[in-house]
Scaffold this motif. Structure first.
Motif, PDB file in Angstrom:
ATOM      1  N   GLY A  49       0.836  -1.196   0.000  1.00 34.09           N
ATOM      2  CA  GLY A  49       0.000   0.000   0.000  1.00 34.09           C
ATOM      3  C   GLY A  49       0.866   1.239   0.000  1.00 34.09           C
ATOM      4  N   PRO A  50       0.247   2.414  -0.125  1.00 41.21           N
ATOM      5  CA  PRO A  50       0.981   3.665  -0.269  1.00 41.21           C
ATOM      6  C   PRO A  50       1.387   4.328   1.059  1.00 41.21           C
ATOM      7  CG  PRO A  50      -1.338   4.064  -0.615  1.00 41.21           C
ATOM      8  CD  PRO A  50      -1.184   2.593  -0.380  1.00 41.21           C
ATOM      9  N   SER A  51       2.205   3.625   1.866  1.00 41.18           N
ATOM     10  CA  SER A  51       2.773   4.229   3.072  1.00 41.18           C
ATOM     11  C   SER A  51       3.898   3.351   3.588  1.00 41.18           C
ATOM     12  CB  SER A  51       1.712   4.430   4.158  1.00 41.18           C
ATOM     13  OG  SER A  51       1.422   3.198   4.782  1.00 41.18           O
ATOM     14  N   LEU A  52       4.732   3.916   4.463  1.00 40.93           N
ATOM     15  CA  LEU A  52       5.831   3.152   5.054  1.00 40.93           C
ATOM     16  C   LEU A  52       5.335   2.065   6.001  1.00 40.93           C
ATOM     17  CD1 LEU A  52       8.381   6.028   5.771  1.00 40.93           C
ATOM     18  CD2 LEU A  52       8.506   4.286   3.983  1.00 40.93           C
ATOM     19  N   SER A  53       4.105   2.184   6.471  1.00 35.52           N
ATOM     20  CA  SER A  53       3.565   1.174   7.387  1.00 35.52           C
ATOM     21  C   SER A  53       3.105  -0.092   6.661  1.00 35.52           C
ATOM     22  CB  SER A  53       2.417   1.757   8.203  1.00 35.52           C
ATOM     23  OG  SER A  53       1.354   2.122   7.352  1.00 35.52           O
ATOM     24  N   HIS A  54       2.993  -0.035   5.350  1.00 32.51           N
ATOM     25  CA  HIS A  54       2.599  -1.228   4.593  1.00 32.51           C
ATOM     26  C   HIS A  54       3.788  -2.158   4.411  1.00 32.51           C
ATOM     27  CE1 HIS A  54      -0.954   1.173   3.528  1.00 32.51           C
ATOM     28  NE2 HIS A  54      -1.526  -0.010   3.384  1.00 32.51           N
ATOM     29  N   LYS A  55       3.490  -3.440   4.394  1.00 38.74           N
ATOM     30  CA  LYS A  55       4.509  -4.478   4.264  1.00 38.74           C
ATOM     31  C   LYS A  55       5.230  -4.375   2.915  1.00 38.74           C
ATOM     32  CE  LYS A  55       5.195  -9.398   4.412  1.00 38.74           C
ATOM     33  NZ  LYS A  55       4.764 -10.641   3.906  1.00 38.74           N
ATOM     34  N   ILE A  56       6.547  -4.637   2.933  1.00 40.49           N
ATOM     35  CA  ILE A  56       7.339  -4.706   1.706  1.00 40.49           C
ATOM     36  C   ILE A  56       7.122  -6.095   1.107  1.00 40.49           C
ATOM     37  CG2 ILE A  56       9.668  -4.709   0.729  1.00 40.49           C
ATOM     38  CD1 ILE A  56      10.452  -2.812   3.055  1.00 40.49           C
ATOM     39  N   ASP A  57       6.612  -6.138  -0.121  1.00 45.12           N
ATOM     40  CA  ASP A  57       6.390  -7.421  -0.787  1.00 45.12           C
ATOM     41  C   ASP A  57       7.654  -7.934  -1.463  1.00 45.12           C
ATOM     42  OD1 ASP A  57       3.774  -7.961  -0.105  1.00 45.12           O
ATOM     43  OD2 ASP A  57       2.940  -6.879  -1.810  1.00 45.12           O
ATOM     44  N   TRP A  58       8.415  -7.053  -2.058  1.00 48.34           N
ATOM     45  CA  TRP A  58       9.682  -7.425  -2.677  1.00 48.34           C
ATOM     46  C   TRP A  58      10.503  -6.171  -2.905  1.00 48.34           C
ATOM     47  CZ3 TRP A  58       5.268  -7.189  -5.545  1.00 48.34           C
ATOM     48  CH2 TRP A  58       5.290  -6.412  -6.688  1.00 48.34           C
ATOM     49  N   VAL A  59      11.714  -6.346  -3.434  1.00 43.64           N
ATOM     50  CA  VAL A  59      12.627  -5.228  -3.669  1.00 43.64           C
ATOM     51  C   VAL A  59      13.138  -5.315  -5.105  1.00 43.64           C
ATOM     52  CG1 VAL A  59      14.782  -4.123  -2.945  1.00 43.64           C
ATOM     53  CG2 VAL A  59      13.332  -5.246  -1.241  1.00 43.64           C
ATOM     54  N   PHE A  60      12.970  -4.233  -5.868  1.00 42.07           N
ATOM     55  CA  PHE A  60      13.613  -4.158  -7.179  1.00 42.07           C
ATOM     56  C   PHE A  60      15.101  -3.933  -6.930  1.00 42.07           C
ATOM     57  CE2 PHE A  60       9.429  -2.381  -8.829  1.00 42.07           C
ATOM     58  CZ  PHE A  60       9.117  -3.494  -9.592  1.00 42.07           C
ATOM     59  N   THR A  61      15.954  -4.693  -7.594  1.00 40.65           N
ATOM     60  CA  THR A  61      17.399  -4.565  -7.371  1.00 40.65           C
ATOM     61  C   THR A  61      18.144  -4.224  -8.659  1.00 40.65           C
ATOM     62  OG1 THR A  61      17.682  -6.943  -7.701  1.00 40.65           O
ATOM     63  CG2 THR A  61      17.418  -6.163  -5.423  1.00 40.65           C
ATOM     64  N   ARG A  62      17.448  -3.649  -9.603  1.00 42.61           N
ATOM     65  CA  ARG A  62      18.052  -3.351 -10.896  1.00 42.61           C
ATOM     66  C   ARG A  62      17.839  -1.875 -11.239  1.00 42.61           C
ATOM     67  NH1 ARG A  62      16.965  -7.189 -16.064  1.00 42.61           N
ATOM     68  NH2 ARG A  62      18.634  -6.362 -17.340  1.00 42.61           N
ATOM     69  N   LYS A  63      18.852  -1.073 -11.003  1.00 44.99           N
ATOM     70  CA  LYS A  63      18.775   0.353 -11.314  1.00 44.99           C
ATOM     71  C   LYS A  63      18.498   0.529 -12.809  1.00 44.99           C
ATOM     72  CE  LYS A  63      21.385   4.612 -10.960  1.00 44.99           C
ATOM     73  NZ  LYS A  63      22.589   5.262 -10.471  1.00 44.99           N
ATOM     74  N   GLY A  64      17.607   1.456 -13.117  1.00 39.48           N
ATOM     75  CA  GLY A  64      17.273   1.740 -14.508  1.00 39.48           C
ATOM     76  C   GLY A  64      16.152   0.895 -15.075  1.00 39.48           C
ATOM     77  N   MET A  65      15.653  -0.083 -14.319  1.00 39.09           N
ATOM     78  CA  MET A  65      14.598  -0.949 -14.828  1.00 39.09           C
ATOM     79  C   MET A  65      13.334  -0.132 -15.098  1.00 39.09           C
ATOM     80  SD  MET A  65      13.075  -4.483 -13.378  1.00 39.09           S
ATOM     81  CE  MET A  65      11.827  -3.902 -12.270  1.00 39.09           C
ATOM     82  N   PRO A  66      12.750  -0.287 -16.291  1.00 45.65           N
ATOM     83  CA  PRO A  66      11.515   0.438 -16.572  1.00 45.65           C
ATOM     84  C   PRO A  66      10.335  -0.184 -15.836  1.00 45.65           C
ATOM     85  CG  PRO A  66      12.098  -0.936 -18.433  1.00 45.65           C
ATOM     86  CD  PRO A  66      13.214  -1.051 -17.439  1.00 45.65           C
ATOM     87  N   VAL A  67       9.445   0.675 -15.364  1.00 43.75           N
ATOM     88  CA  VAL A  67       8.193   0.260 -14.746  1.00 43.75           C
ATOM     89  C   VAL A  67       7.101   1.193 -15.254  1.00 43.75           C
ATOM     90  CG1 VAL A  67       9.186  -0.776 -12.663  1.00 43.75           C
ATOM     91  CG2 VAL A  67       8.624   1.652 -12.672  1.00 43.75           C
ATOM     92  N   GLU A  68       5.873   0.735 -15.140  1.00 47.17           N
ATOM     93  CA  GLU A  68       4.746   1.541 -15.588  1.00 47.17           C
ATOM     94  C   GLU A  68       3.968   2.038 -14.384  1.00 47.17           C
ATOM     95  OE1 GLU A  68       1.396   1.195 -19.041  1.00 47.17           O
ATOM     96  OE2 GLU A  68       1.755  -0.597 -17.838  1.00 47.17           O
ATOM     97  N   ILE A  69       3.776   3.343 -14.293  1.00 43.10           N
ATOM     98  CA  ILE A  69       2.957   3.922 -13.221  1.00 43.10           C
ATOM     99  C   ILE A  69       1.498   3.757 -13.614  1.00 43.10           C
ATOM    100  CG2 ILE A  69       2.274   6.052 -12.063  1.00 43.10           C
ATOM    101  CD1 ILE A  69       5.163   6.984 -12.249  1.00 43.10           C
ATOM    102  N   THR A  70       0.721   3.153 -12.701  1.00 45.76           N
ATOM    103  CA  THR A  70      -0.698   2.917 -12.970  1.00 45.76           C
ATOM    104  C   THR A  70      -1.615   3.715 -12.048  1.00 45.76           C
ATOM    105  OG1 THR A  70      -0.722   0.981 -11.531  1.00 45.76           O
ATOM    106  CG2 THR A  70      -0.246   0.603 -13.875  1.00 45.76           C
ATOM    107  N   ALA A  71      -1.049   4.329 -10.985  1.00 46.61           N
ATOM    108  CA  ALA A  71      -1.862   5.141 -10.068  1.00 46.61           C
ATOM    109  C   ALA A  71      -0.938   6.016  -9.228  1.00 46.61           C
ATOM    110  CB  ALA A  71      -2.706   4.255  -9.162  1.00 46.61           C
ATOM    111  N   GLU A  72      -1.524   7.046  -8.630  1.00 45.89           N
ATOM    112  CA  GLU A  72      -0.797   7.966  -7.744  1.00 45.89           C
ATOM    113  C   GLU A  72      -1.599   8.158  -6.468  1.00 45.89           C
ATOM    114  OE1 GLU A  72      -0.519  11.638  -9.897  1.00 45.89           O
ATOM    115  OE2 GLU A  72       0.999  10.860 -11.272  1.00 45.89           O
ATOM    116  N   TYR A  73      -0.885   8.307  -5.348  1.00 50.30           N
ATOM    117  CA  TYR A  73      -1.523   8.639  -4.080  1.00 50.30           C
ATOM    118  C   TYR A  73      -0.481   9.382  -3.248  1.00 50.30           C
ATOM    119  CZ  TYR A  73      -3.988   8.249   0.341  1.00 50.30           C
ATOM    120  OH  TYR A  73      -4.625   8.531   1.521  1.00 50.30           O
TER     121      TYR A  73
END
Length: 165
Positions: A49-73
């Motif tokens: 979820g959109p806060s530091l209190s939400h659990k980390i599901d995984w970690v991206f470890t590849r700088k520069g990897m493209p991702v698609e933004i699908t929402a903002e909060y």
């Protein structure tokens, strides 16, 4: 007559939904949603979820990897990777720099946007390349010190027929 009107109503609803999807803008940045960005650091926590209190599901470890933004909060962006896996990332861990992932093994980089021109390099599937420009189905990339043009359809991190100058 009723079937005909129902079909027209349905067609109008689909058209309206498509038009909204094409013009959807982020509530925070007013930038288009969805849009592509890249991971800024070597470690990027992806949360449920959109806060530091939400659990980390995984970690991206590849700088520069493209991702698609699908929402903002607030300061958070919901992203998805090329496999469709998503989560929430703090905006400070994202860069507006455009990169792509090579989706075809041993993809030829041509010196001009034409398959009949000389090959400057070949890129393995999964390589991250810097996106410089795109037009008419070809994109100019930089990877590993090499520059060249590749077919847009062999890349993930750019919308179909998107033009970048």
């Amino acid at each position: 007559m009723i079937r005909y009107l129902t079909a027209i109503s349905l067609a109008l609803m689909v058209y309206a939904a498509t038009a909204r999807a094409e013009t959807l803008r982020g509530s925070v940045t007013n930038l288009p949603i969805p849009r592509f960005v890249s991971i800024k650091s070597d470690e990027c926590n992806v949360r449920r979820g959109p806060s530091l209190s939400h659990k980390i599901d995984w970690v991206f470890t590849r700088k520069g990897m493209p991702v698609e933004i699908t929402a903002e909060y607030g300061h958070w962006r919901r992203v998805r990777d090329r496999d469709g896996v998503g989560g929430w990332v703090h905006y400070s861990l994202l860069s507006g720099s455009r990169n792509v992932i090579i989706e075809e093994d041993m993809l030829s980089l041509h010196i001009r946007p034409n398959p009949d021109t000389q090959v400057a390099a070949r890129l393995e599937m999964g390589v991250i390349a810097r996106l410089n420009e795109c037009s008419e189905g070809w994109c100019r990339l930089t990877a590993g010190g090499y520059k060249g043009w590749a077919p847009q359809k062999a890349l993930w991190g750019i919308k179909e027929n998107e033009i970048i100058e």
